[in-house]
Design a protein around this motif. Structure first.
Motif, PDB file in Angstrom:
ATOM      1  N   ALA A  73       0.676  -1.043  -0.373  1.00  0.00           N
ATOM      2  CA  ALA A  73      -0.352  -0.143   0.055  1.00  0.00           C
ATOM      3  C   ALA A  73       1.099   1.460   0.201  1.00  0.00           C
ATOM      4  O   ALA A  73       0.611   1.837   0.804  1.00  0.00           O
ATOM      5  CB  ALA A  73      -0.882  -0.061   1.590  1.00  0.00           C
ATOM      6  N   HIS A  74       1.726   1.440  -1.201  1.00  0.00           N
ATOM      7  CA  HIS A  74       2.323   2.689  -1.428  1.00  0.00           C
ATOM      8  C   HIS A  74       2.310   3.818  -0.993  1.00  0.00           C
ATOM      9  O   HIS A  74       2.089   4.660   0.188  1.00  0.00           O
ATOM     10  CB  HIS A  74       3.617   2.253  -2.494  1.00  0.00           C
ATOM     11  N   TYR A  75       0.063   3.538  -1.385  1.00  0.00           N
ATOM     12  CA  TYR A  75       0.143   5.091  -1.597  1.00  0.00           C
ATOM     13  C   TYR A  75      -0.386   5.851  -0.340  1.00  0.00           C
ATOM     14  O   TYR A  75      -0.899   7.156  -0.031  1.00  0.00           O
ATOM     15  CB  TYR A  75      -0.760   5.232  -2.681  1.00  0.00           C
ATOM     16  N   LEU A  76      -0.345   5.293   0.353  1.00  0.00           N
ATOM     17  CA  LEU A  76      -0.737   5.069   1.645  1.00  0.00           C
ATOM     18  C   LEU A  76      -0.078   6.350   2.781  1.00  0.00           C
ATOM     19  O   LEU A  76      -0.217   6.897   3.661  1.00  0.00           O
ATOM     20  CB  LEU A  76      -1.479   4.168   2.641  1.00  0.00           C
TER      21      LEU A  76
ATOM     22  N   LYS B 167      -3.060   1.024  26.786  1.00  0.00           N
ATOM     23  CA  LYS B 167      -3.935   1.856  25.989  1.00  0.00           C
ATOM     24  C   LYS B 167      -3.030   3.055  26.680  1.00  0.00           C
ATOM     25  O   LYS B 167      -3.229   3.989  25.859  1.00  0.00           O
ATOM     26  CB  LYS B 167      -5.197   1.170  26.701  1.00  0.00           C
ATOM     27  N   LYS B 168      -2.412   2.887  27.591  1.00  0.00           N
ATOM     28  CA  LYS B 168      -2.155   4.729  28.676  1.00  0.00           C
ATOM     29  C   LYS B 168      -0.749   5.389  27.988  1.00  0.00           C
ATOM     30  O   LYS B 168      -1.176   6.394  27.682  1.00  0.00           O
ATOM     31  CB  LYS B 168      -2.128   4.827  29.840  1.00  0.00           C
ATOM     32  N   HIS B 169      -0.133   4.180  26.959  1.00  0.00           N
ATOM     33  CA  HIS B 169       0.756   4.687  26.734  1.00  0.00           C
ATOM     34  C   HIS B 169       0.676   5.807  25.855  1.00  0.00           C
ATOM     35  O   HIS B 169      -0.117   5.951  24.607  1.00  0.00           O
ATOM     36  CB  HIS B 169       2.082   3.657  26.331  1.00  0.00           C
ATOM     37  N   ASN B 170       1.772   7.055  25.298  1.00  0.00           N
ATOM     38  CA  ASN B 170       1.869   7.837  24.215  1.00  0.00           C
ATOM     39  C   ASN B 170       2.084   7.533  23.255  1.00  0.00           C
ATOM     40  O   ASN B 170       3.318   7.670  23.115  1.00  0.00           O
ATOM     41  CB  ASN B 170       2.285   9.577  24.583  1.00  0.00           C
ATOM     42  N   TRP B 171       1.890   6.385  22.297  1.00  0.00           N
ATOM     43  CA  TRP B 171       2.866   5.757  21.074  1.00  0.00           C
ATOM     44  C   TRP B 171       2.661   6.565  19.823  1.00  0.00           C
ATOM     45  O   TRP B 171       2.248   8.032  19.913  1.00  0.00           O
ATOM     46  CB  TRP B 171       1.859   4.519  20.987  1.00  0.00           C
ATOM     47  N   ALA B 172       3.307   6.503  18.989  1.00  0.00           N
ATOM     48  CA  ALA B 172       4.234   8.173  17.323  1.00  0.00           C
ATOM     49  C   ALA B 172       2.361   7.430  16.976  1.00  0.00           C
ATOM     50  O   ALA B 172       2.514   8.283  16.543  1.00  0.00           O
ATOM     51  CB  ALA B 172       5.271   7.454  17.294  1.00  0.00           C
ATOM     52  N   GLU B 173       1.755   6.602  17.693  1.00  0.00           N
ATOM     53  CA  GLU B 173       0.683   6.564  16.599  1.00  0.00           C
ATOM     54  C   GLU B 173      -0.356   6.414  17.286  1.00  0.00           C
ATOM     55  O   GLU B 173      -0.437   6.176  17.570  1.00  0.00           O
ATOM     56  CB  GLU B 173       1.080   5.242  15.264  1.00  0.00           C
TER      57      GLU B 173
ATOM     58  N   SER C   4      -2.589   6.694  11.546  1.00  0.00           N
ATOM     59  CA  SER C   4      -3.015   5.170  12.215  1.00  0.00           C
ATOM     60  C   SER C   4      -3.184   3.741  11.927  1.00  0.00           C
ATOM     61  O   SER C   4      -2.793   3.654  11.306  1.00  0.00           O
ATOM     62  CB  SER C   4      -5.015   5.428  12.090  1.00  0.00           C
ATOM     63  N   LEU C   5      -2.514   2.903  13.284  1.00  0.00           N
ATOM     64  CA  LEU C   5      -1.859   2.014  13.426  1.00  0.00           C
ATOM     65  C   LEU C   5      -3.351   0.652  13.353  1.00  0.00           C
ATOM     66  O   LEU C   5      -3.689   1.063  14.814  1.00  0.00           O
ATOM     67  CB  LEU C   5      -0.782   1.948  14.572  1.00  0.00           C
ATOM     68  N   TRP C   6      -3.549  -0.105  12.826  1.00  0.00           N
ATOM     69  CA  TRP C   6      -4.551  -0.710  13.244  1.00  0.00           C
ATOM     70  C   TRP C   6      -4.535  -1.654  13.787  1.00  0.00           C
ATOM     71  O   TRP C   6      -3.111  -2.681  13.304  1.00  0.00           O
ATOM     72  CB  TRP C   6      -5.775  -0.909  11.648  1.00  0.00           C
ATOM     73  N   LEU C   7      -5.187  -2.520  14.738  1.00  0.00           N
ATOM     74  CA  LEU C   7      -5.026  -3.522  15.414  1.00  0.00           C
ATOM     75  C   LEU C   7      -5.985  -4.731  15.809  1.00  0.00           C
ATOM     76  O   LEU C   7      -6.632  -3.864  15.715  1.00  0.00           O
ATOM     77  CB  LEU C   7      -4.321  -3.520  16.512  1.00  0.00           C
TER      78      LEU C   7
END
Length: 259
Positions: free
Chosen positions: A92-95, A119-125, A103-106
């Motif tokens: 998905a290069h164009y993404l 959940k409480k950590h401040n992730w880069a994503e 957004s990181l989908w899990l």
């Protein structure tokens, strides 16, 4: 006692790759008592990473190191999926130009929940988590190598099905179509297995409709009689075009070949 504690921390450093989160419950199971964990934090070998989790003193793990902990230490099926997995796998290069890619989908099992420290950590994503049971938890995953370890992520076939599962509420159908357009090398055997196991009629109908529209060669090898497409009509895009073969209403601009 100090020598014994030092030996045990050295053993821990060998079994836990650099860059991963160390969950307190897992450490306890491995023979590192609560008091010993406190001693390691006080001595500067480990530091807290939220309630119930620790990391090496000078490390700042990314989400990969956290997922490693969930998968390897807790035995959860939580994994990178959907368009995020396709982006990781170079599908998905164009993404990269799309703000939504931040957004990181899990995805995880229907009963699986992310721990508080995650959940409480401040992730880069921006973490987006979807617990679901529309596919078996263990099917269609692949190993994705990080610097010192690997994590499980959705393979291309599972990832596009996860995209369609989120559509159209969370993910645009046209973007799903564009992602599937790049997947001309899917293995028909794996696609067959996932479609037979998939519990979402909407996902199966959309996937087969789009794949046929795109003319992917592997579609001809799919045994349609083995796939339960349910009964009745599905209006996925009200006001769009009705596709009789799959009994679905989709955006009109996706209907390019009559079915």
């Amino acid at each position: 006692m100090i020598n014994e504690n030092t030996t045990k921390i050295n053993q821990l450093m060998k079994i836990a790759p650099p860059g991963v989160v160390l969950q307190a419950s897992w450490l306890t199971d491995k023979g590192y008592s609560t008091n010993l964990q406190k001693y390691y934090r006080k001595s500067g070998w480990l530091r807290s990473f939220g309630t119930g989790a620790m990391v090496r003193l000078n490390e700042v793990p990314g989400y990969e190191g956290a997922l490693y902990a969930l998968q390897k230490q807790s035995g959860l099926s939580v994994h990178v999926g959907g368009r995020s997995a396709l982006a990781l796998l170079g599908k998905a290069h164009y993404l990269e130009m799309n703000k939504a890619a931040a957004s990181l989908w899990l995805f995880g099992g229907e009963e699986e929940r992310l721990p508080a420290w995650f959940k409480k950590h401040n992730w880069a994503e921006k973490i987006m988590y979807k617990p679901t049971s529309f596919l078996p938890q263990e099917k269609g995953l692949v190993d994705y190598a990080v610097a010192n370890f690997s994590i499980k992520v959705s393979g291309p076939a599972r990832a596009i099905l996860e995209c369609l599962y989120l559509a159209p509420e969370k993910f645009d159908l046209v973007e799903c179509y564009e992602l599937l357009e790049n997947l001309n090398d899917l293995r028909p055997g794996q696609v067959q297995e996932l479609l037979e196991l998939c519990g979402s009629v909407k996902v199966k109908r959309l996937f087969l409709f789009m794949a046929e529209q795109l003319g992917h060669s592997w579609v001809k090898l799919i045994r349609m009689d083995n796939i339960d497409l349910g009964k009745g009509k599905r209006s996925i895009a009200p006001g769009g075009s009705f596709v009789p073969k799959y009994q679905i209403t989709v955006p009109s601009n996706l209907v390019r070949n009559e079915q």
